[in-house]
Design a protein around this motif. Structure first.
Motif: not given
Length: 90
Positions: A29-31, A36-37, A41-44
């Motif tokens: 999905i990020l690719t 936004s960056e 962190t919250p997703t991880i």
């Protein structure tokens, strides 16, 4: 007793497999999107929590007693392994 230990180990392994699958999906999905960056962190953290929950649930499904303790053991060992793995990667 050995059944409980084998179920706990099974829960930890399933937690790691779940984490890997969710992180691969998130990396895809990020690719292909412009997320936004600040979202990473919250997703991880959410992926880690969901993985521990799934592993603990599967671990406790056959034990049927001391669910909170067994879930805490699965989560604790998972986090310790994750800590050592991330330290080794650095």
């Amino acid at each position: 007793m050995t059944t409980s230990i084998s179920n706990i180990i099974k829960g930890i392994i399933i937690s790691f497999i779940t984490t890997i699958i969710f992180l691969l999906i998130f990396s895809i999905i990020l690719t292909y999107t412009n997320i936004s960056e600040n979202f990473i962190t919250p997703t991880i953290i959410v992926i880690t929590a969901i993985s521990i929950f799934i592993g603990s649930t599967i671990s406790n499904s056959k034990i049927q007693r001391n669910g909170l303790l067994n879930g805490a053991i699965v989560g604790g060992i998972y986090l310790i392994c994750l800590l050592y793995t991330s330290d080794a990667a650095d």
